[in-house]
Design an enzyme around this catalytic site. Structure first.
Site, PDB file in Angstrom:
ATOM      1  N   PHE A 205       1.569  -6.648  -1.470  1.00 46.53           N
ATOM      2  CA  PHE A 205       0.699  -6.227  -0.374  1.00 46.53           C
ATOM      3  C   PHE A 205       1.273  -6.672   0.966  1.00 46.53           C
ATOM      4  O   PHE A 205       1.712  -7.821   1.108  1.00 46.53           O
ATOM      5  CB  PHE A 205      -0.681  -6.888  -0.495  1.00 46.53           C
ATOM      6  CG  PHE A 205      -1.452  -6.571  -1.742  1.00 46.53           C
ATOM      7  CD1 PHE A 205      -2.378  -5.537  -1.758  1.00 46.53           C
ATOM      8  CD2 PHE A 205      -1.274  -7.323  -2.897  1.00 46.53           C
ATOM      9  CE1 PHE A 205      -3.118  -5.260  -2.900  1.00 46.53           C
ATOM     10  CE2 PHE A 205      -2.009  -7.052  -4.049  1.00 46.53           C
ATOM     11  CZ  PHE A 205      -2.932  -6.020  -4.049  1.00 46.53           C
ATOM     12  N   ASP A 206       1.225  -5.792   1.954  1.00 43.22           N
ATOM     13  CA  ASP A 206       1.367  -6.213   3.347  1.00 43.22           C
ATOM     14  C   ASP A 206       0.087  -6.958   3.723  1.00 43.22           C
ATOM     15  O   ASP A 206      -0.934  -6.864   3.035  1.00 43.22           O
ATOM     16  CB  ASP A 206       1.576  -4.979   4.221  1.00 43.22           C
ATOM     17  CG  ASP A 206       1.685  -5.321   5.696  1.00 43.22           C
ATOM     18  OD1 ASP A 206       2.226  -6.395   6.027  1.00 43.22           O
ATOM     19  OD2 ASP A 206       1.209  -4.517   6.520  1.00 43.22           O
ATOM     20  N   GLY A 207       0.132  -7.692   4.845  1.00 46.80           N
ATOM     21  CA  GLY A 207      -1.036  -8.456   5.260  1.00 46.80           C
ATOM     22  C   GLY A 207      -1.938  -7.703   6.211  1.00 46.80           C
ATOM     23  O   GLY A 207      -2.971  -7.150   5.817  1.00 46.80           O
TER      24      GLY A 207
END
Length: 361
Positions: A205-207
């Site tokens: 996941f990106d943040g």
């Protein structure tokens, strides 16, 4: 009942004969029983993932026929070729990994219904269903729940199916789903093949604007990086608001803890990654403290300080990588990562034209 040639059936007392590879009637019937599909969990207990037919299978040529020749020609083609399995699509490895996790969960918790459940969610017509069913059976996928809406958007059914994640090749439908509060992403095919784990589901996941809200990205765009770093330091102990994929990480965490409870933390078949452009020293603490405040964790956190994500993802080899920025998606694709775009936050107006171009490829 006699056969067509008049030969009498084998008396019940006799032992049926089978191929040499099966040495007894018991072994023969055991082999049949082993192919029985596992019982599906009740939707209220499951982590439900809805996948469109165009991400489970590679239907790019079929889609082209639909757009150029119309629905009648498309349906006729699918019926003519219904015994021919469709080629696998970008969500296929993810679905196979999910089924492996279910297999290991059932071994540890035979009576538990806290499992993944895959739903095929498609606007295909019901007449196309036979080819989809045959393809699913050909690849031995455990997908029993279907929603075929005959050209209408399936988004209205997502909540009825208690969907935790929706994966589609149609960015407009994904945007509709996110507007309804459902975790969703547009999937893209990687531009080269990577060998992915068959025993461990890996999700990256990106943040910001994925797990977290886009509040920090707004500051970067409006006031620049220096103001962003000052803001993150000032509010380090204030959790970020949740983003559209937070609830899916939460679902993964729930299943991970079932393995942890059996002493399988180190060899858990689910592994999660935070892969963010944030820098650790300047803005990383707030991201990690936010996860902690939610009672969530990731197995690995990689802070890249603006460096390209593609090379890191090539090493991780996730079954799925979520990001809100198309240039990160494209960089991941180039190096073989199966990526999914999350249309959320301040950058999406800019990304729409890029996204449409990517969908055509």
């Amino acid at each position: 009942m006699s056969t067509a040639t008049g030969t009498q059936p084998t008396p019940a007392a006799e032992t049926p004969k089978h191929d040499e590879g099966v040495t007894s009637a018991k072994a023969f019937y055991d082999s049949l029983a082993s192919k029985k599909r596992p019982k599906l969990p009740k939707p209220q207990n499951a982590v439900t993932i809805a996948v469109s037919s165009r991400v489970l299978f590679n239907m790019s040529e079929d889609r082209k026929m639909y757009e150029e020749e119309g629905v009648e020609k498309y349906v006729q083609h699918q019926q003519t070729h219904e015994e021919e399995p469709l080629k696998t699509g970008p969500a296929f490895p993810f679905v196979k990994a999910v089924e492996e996790v279910n297999k290991q969960l059932r071994a540890l918790y035979p009576d538990s219904e806290e499992l993944f459940d895959i739903v095929l969610m498609t606007n295909n017509h019901a007449q196309v269903g036979v080819r989809l069913i045959n393809s699913i059976n050909h690849y031995d996928l455990n997908i029993e729940r279907f929603c075929m809406t005959g050209g209408k958007s399936p988004i209205g059914y997502l909540k009825a199916y208690l969907t935790n994640l929706y994966l589609s090749a149609d960015s407009e439908k994904v945007q509709e789903a996110i507007a309804e509060g459902i975790a969703a992403a547009t999937m893209f095919i990687a531009k080269k093949d990577l060998v992915l784990s068959e025993k461990q589901l890996r999700v990256a996941f990106d943040g910001d604007a994925v797990l977290f809200s886009d509040e920090s990205e707004q500051i970067v765009k409006e006031k620049g990086l220096d103001s962003f770093f000052e803001h993150e330091k000032k509010f380090e102990n204030k959790p970020l608001a949740q983003g559209p994929l937070k609830c899916f990480l939460e679902s993964l965490g729930k299943l991970q803890r079932k393995f942890h409870a059996k002493g399988a933390r180190l060899n858990c078949p689910i592994r999660t990654y935070l892969v963010t452009a944030r820098s650790a020293a300047s803005s990383g603490a707030r991201a990690l403290k936010t996860l902690r405040s939610w009672g969530l964790e990731v197995d690995e956190a990689l802070f890249l300080a603006g460096a390209p994500k593609g090379p890191i993802l090539e090493k991780i080899k996730p079954h799925l990588f979520f990001d809100d920025q198309m240039f990160h998606i494209e960089g991941a694709q180039e190096l073989g990562t199966i990526a999914a775009h999350v249309p959320y936050g301040v950058g999406q107006k800019y990304h729409k034209s890029t996204l449409k171009e990517a969908e055509k490829k």
